[in-house]
Design a protein around this motif. Structure first.
Motif, PDB file in Angstrom:
ATOM      1  N   GLU A   9       0.844  -1.183   0.000  1.00 33.17           N
ATOM      2  CA  GLU A   9       0.000   0.000   0.000  1.00 33.17           C
ATOM      3  C   GLU A   9       0.886   1.242   0.000  1.00 33.17           C
ATOM      4  O   GLU A   9       1.833   1.344   0.779  1.00 33.17           O
ATOM      5  N   VAL A  10       0.574   2.165  -0.880  1.00 36.12           N
ATOM      6  CA  VAL A  10       1.304   3.427  -0.947  1.00 36.12           C
ATOM      7  C   VAL A  10       0.304   4.555  -0.754  1.00 36.12           C
ATOM      8  O   VAL A  10      -0.785   4.537  -1.334  1.00 36.12           O
ATOM      9  N   GLY A  11       0.668   5.539   0.045  1.00 38.84           N
ATOM     10  CA  GLY A  11      -0.239   6.641   0.311  1.00 38.84           C
ATOM     11  C   GLY A  11      -1.187   6.324   1.450  1.00 38.84           C
ATOM     12  O   GLY A  11      -1.284   5.178   1.901  1.00 38.84           O
ATOM     13  N   THR A  12      -1.908   7.333   1.901  1.00 36.29           N
ATOM     14  CA  THR A  12      -2.848   7.163   3.002  1.00 36.29           C
ATOM     15  C   THR A  12      -4.206   7.761   2.655  1.00 36.29           C
ATOM     16  O   THR A  12      -4.320   8.619   1.774  1.00 36.29           O
ATOM     17  N   GLY A  13      -5.215   7.302   3.363  1.00 38.86           N
ATOM     18  CA  GLY A  13      -6.556   7.840   3.182  1.00 38.86           C
ATOM     19  C   GLY A  13      -7.045   7.696   1.763  1.00 38.86           C
ATOM     20  O   GLY A  13      -6.904   6.633   1.139  1.00 38.86           O
ATOM     21  N   GLU A  14      -7.609   8.760   1.218  1.00 39.12           N
ATOM     22  CA  GLU A  14      -8.131   8.728  -0.148  1.00 39.12           C
ATOM     23  C   GLU A  14      -7.023   8.576  -1.183  1.00 39.12           C
ATOM     24  O   GLU A  14      -7.285   8.257  -2.341  1.00 39.12           O
ATOM     25  N   ASP A  15      -5.802   8.817  -0.751  1.00 40.09           N
ATOM     26  CA  ASP A  15      -4.665   8.735  -1.674  1.00 40.09           C
ATOM     27  C   ASP A  15      -4.031   7.351  -1.685  1.00 40.09           C
ATOM     28  O   ASP A  15      -3.080   7.112  -2.424  1.00 40.09           O
ATOM     29  N   ALA A  16      -4.543   6.424  -0.895  1.00 35.61           N
ATOM     30  CA  ALA A  16      -3.955   5.084  -0.813  1.00 35.61           C
ATOM     31  C   ALA A  16      -4.236   4.299  -2.089  1.00 35.61           C
ATOM     32  O   ALA A  16      -5.316   4.369  -2.657  1.00 35.61           O
ATOM     33  N   ARG A  17      -3.249   3.545  -2.542  1.00 35.28           N
ATOM     34  CA  ARG A  17      -3.432   2.647  -3.687  1.00 35.28           C
ATOM     35  C   ARG A  17      -2.570   1.409  -3.494  1.00 35.28           C
ATOM     36  O   ARG A  17      -1.529   1.459  -2.831  1.00 35.28           O
ATOM     37  N   THR A  18      -3.029   0.312  -4.080  1.00 38.75           N
ATOM     38  CA  THR A  18      -2.351  -0.974  -3.961  1.00 38.75           C
ATOM     39  C   THR A  18      -1.451  -1.174  -5.171  1.00 38.75           C
ATOM     40  O   THR A  18      -1.907  -1.105  -6.313  1.00 38.75           O
ATOM     41  N   ILE A  19      -0.185  -1.431  -4.920  1.00 37.17           N
ATOM     42  CA  ILE A  19       0.798  -1.605  -5.987  1.00 37.17           C
ATOM     43  C   ILE A  19       1.215  -3.070  -6.060  1.00 37.17           C
ATOM     44  O   ILE A  19       1.624  -3.659  -5.062  1.00 37.17           O
ATOM     45  N   ALA A  20       1.092  -3.645  -7.248  1.00 35.23           N
ATOM     46  CA  ALA A  20       1.467  -5.041  -7.474  1.00 35.23           C
ATOM     47  C   ALA A  20       2.951  -5.123  -7.812  1.00 35.23           C
ATOM     48  O   ALA A  20       3.451  -4.358  -8.647  1.00 35.23           O
ATOM     49  N   GLY A  81      -2.990   9.696 -12.193  1.00 39.58           N
ATOM     50  CA  GLY A  81      -1.560   9.444 -12.308  1.00 39.58           C
ATOM     51  C   GLY A  81      -0.765  10.670 -12.718  1.00 39.58           C
ATOM     52  O   GLY A  81      -1.165  11.429 -13.605  1.00 39.58           O
ATOM     53  N   THR A  82       0.366  10.882 -12.057  1.00 37.53           N
ATOM     54  CA  THR A  82       1.312  11.945 -12.392  1.00 37.53           C
ATOM     55  C   THR A  82       2.721  11.389 -12.189  1.00 37.53           C
ATOM     56  O   THR A  82       2.907  10.338 -11.575  1.00 37.53           O
ATOM     57  N   ILE A  83       3.710  12.120 -12.664  1.00 39.84           N
ATOM     58  CA  ILE A  83       5.092  11.698 -12.454  1.00 39.84           C
ATOM     59  C   ILE A  83       5.396  11.632 -10.963  1.00 39.84           C
ATOM     60  O   ILE A  83       6.017  10.677 -10.481  1.00 39.84           O
ATOM     61  N   SER A  84       4.950  12.629 -10.205  1.00 40.31           N
ATOM     62  CA  SER A  84       5.212  12.633  -8.763  1.00 40.31           C
ATOM     63  C   SER A  84       4.579  11.431  -8.077  1.00 40.31           C
ATOM     64  O   SER A  84       5.171  10.814  -7.186  1.00 40.31           O
ATOM     65  N   ARG A  85       3.371  11.100  -8.486  1.00 41.55           N
ATOM     66  CA  ARG A  85       2.647   9.977  -7.881  1.00 41.55           C
ATOM     67  C   ARG A  85       3.345   8.652  -8.194  1.00 41.55           C
ATOM     68  O   ARG A  85       3.555   7.812  -7.310  1.00 41.55           O
ATOM     69  N   TRP A  86       3.712   8.467  -9.449  1.00 40.97           N
ATOM     70  CA  TRP A  86       4.387   7.221  -9.849  1.00 40.97           C
ATOM     71  C   TRP A  86       5.804   7.166  -9.298  1.00 40.97           C
ATOM     72  O   TRP A  86       6.323   6.082  -9.023  1.00 40.97           O
ATOM     73  N   LEU A  87       6.437   8.323  -9.123  1.00 41.07           N
ATOM     74  CA  LEU A  87       7.754   8.375  -8.486  1.00 41.07           C
ATOM     75  C   LEU A  87       7.655   7.920  -7.034  1.00 41.07           C
ATOM     76  O   LEU A  87       8.497   7.147  -6.549  1.00 41.07           O
ATOM     77  N   GLU A  88       6.637   8.386  -6.335  1.00 38.57           N
ATOM     78  CA  GLU A  88       6.431   7.974  -4.945  1.00 38.57           C
ATOM     79  C   GLU A  88       6.287   6.460  -4.842  1.00 38.57           C
ATOM     80  O   GLU A  88       6.868   5.821  -3.953  1.00 38.57           O
ATOM     81  N   GLU A  89       5.532   5.881  -5.756  1.00 30.58           N
ATOM     82  CA  GLU A  89       5.334   4.428  -5.752  1.00 30.58           C
ATOM     83  C   GLU A  89       6.634   3.694  -6.062  1.00 30.58           C
ATOM     84  O   GLU A  89       6.948   2.668  -5.446  1.00 30.58           O
ATOM     85  N   SER A  90       7.401   4.228  -6.999  1.00 30.11           N
ATOM     86  CA  SER A  90       8.670   3.600  -7.380  1.00 30.11           C
ATOM     87  C   SER A  90       9.638   3.588  -6.212  1.00 30.11           C
ATOM     88  O   SER A  90      10.327   2.580  -5.956  1.00 30.11           O
ATOM     89  N   LEU A  91       9.720   4.682  -5.486  1.00 30.66           N
ATOM     90  CA  LEU A  91      10.607   4.751  -4.327  1.00 30.66           C
ATOM     91  C   LEU A  91      10.128   3.825  -3.215  1.00 30.66           C
ATOM     92  O   LEU A  91      10.946   3.200  -2.519  1.00 30.66           O
ATOM     93  N   ALA A  92       8.810   3.712  -3.053  1.00 27.32           N
ATOM     94  CA  ALA A  92       8.268   2.820  -2.025  1.00 27.32           C
ATOM     95  C   ALA A  92       8.609   1.365  -2.333  1.00 27.32           C
ATOM     96  O   ALA A  92       9.008   0.602  -1.445  1.00 27.32           O
TER      97      ALA A  92
END
Length: 264
Positions: A9-20, A81-92
């Motif tokens: 899980e990346v992000g919290t609250g309404e911003d949470a998403r599940t990354i495979a 989706g944005t670069i910042s959002r996908w960057l956050e997921e990549s770092l996680a």
């Protein structure tokens, strides 16, 4: 979620998403791991990602691949989706699944995210985690440099009134969607605005018959990497996908060079 994929899980609250995520642990040999960063609307089941993982398995290398939110097996809304959002997921994913030196293998938009990851890791004093960058048809700053100058009046109107526009693509039945948020966030993540300090070798593979990212863009990127060990390989008849058997051979041969111990 397909069998075999883990999730975080990346992000919290309404911003949470599940990354495979699909992670292959390293073997007994001490070699750098590989981290696959896919392109816009691509996924970790693509030819290059699968072949990279197969190579890793045959050569005792760790390999981590995953889908950005709104892509493939991951959850989340693609339209957000944005670069910042996908960057956050990549770092996680990087923090959760990798250890020791890694090589970031970024395809198209993934090349942009690879550079941004390296910048963030360097800023955090963790530059030693990245042993090299392998960029395939890299598309850093593609929103501002490759797309915005070519927007039609109709597309600009759609962005203003609807917040997005659609564009037909030869890579699938559904059109590509580009949002206002993607463009606005892309400006905040631009990397080709000055010297890009990587502190590690950079290998770029670029097709000269690429209709999406012209090879002149790769040449521009090299100009922003003057202080580092940079190798640019131009494939005369290569397209954007670089997924033909001969392209995969070049990819894997480059991986072999980058992961070879100094004593060999």
């Amino acid at each position: 979620m397909t069998d075999g994929a883990m999730q975080i899980e990346v992000g919290t609250g309404e911003d949470a998403r599940t990354i495979a995520v699909r992670h292959r642990a390293a073997g007994t040999r001490q070699r750098p791991g590989l981290v696959w960063l896919g392109g816009y609307r691509s996924d970790m089941a693509g030819t290059k990602a699968v072949e990279l993982d197969r190579y890793a398995g045959e050569n005792d290398l760790a390999c981590t691949r995953f889908d950005y939110s709104g892509h493939g097996e991951s959850g989340g809304d693609f339209m957000r989706g944005t670069i910042s959002r996908w960057l956050e997921e990549s770092l996680a994913v990087f923090d959760r699944f990798t250890e020791g030196p890694q090589i970031l293998v970024g395809s198209s938009m993934g090349g942009w995210i690879a550079i941004r990851m390296l910048q963030e890791l360097r800023k955090a004093g963790r530059a030693e985690r990245i042993l090299g960058l392998l960029l395939l048809a890299p598309a850093p700053d593609f929103t501002s440099d490759l797309h915005e100058p070519l927007l039609t009046d109709a597309q600009r109107k759609d962005i203003e009134e609807k917040g997005f526009y659609e564009e037909e693509t030869p890579y699938g039945p559904d059109p590509n969607i580009f949002t206002r948020d993607l463009f606005e966030d892309g400006r905040k993540n631009r990397v080709m605005t000055g010297i890009i300090e990587t502190g590690c070798p950079v290998h770029i593979l670029q097709g000269m018959d690429d209709p999406d990212v012209p090879y002149s863009h790769a040449l521009r990127l090299v100009e922003h990497l003057p202080a580092d060990d940079v190798v640019l390989t131009l494939i005369r008849d290569g397209d954007h996908r670089l997924s033909r058997p001969q392209d995969i051979d070049i990819l894997l041969n480059t991986v072999a060079q980058m992961t070879r111990p100094p004593t060999e």
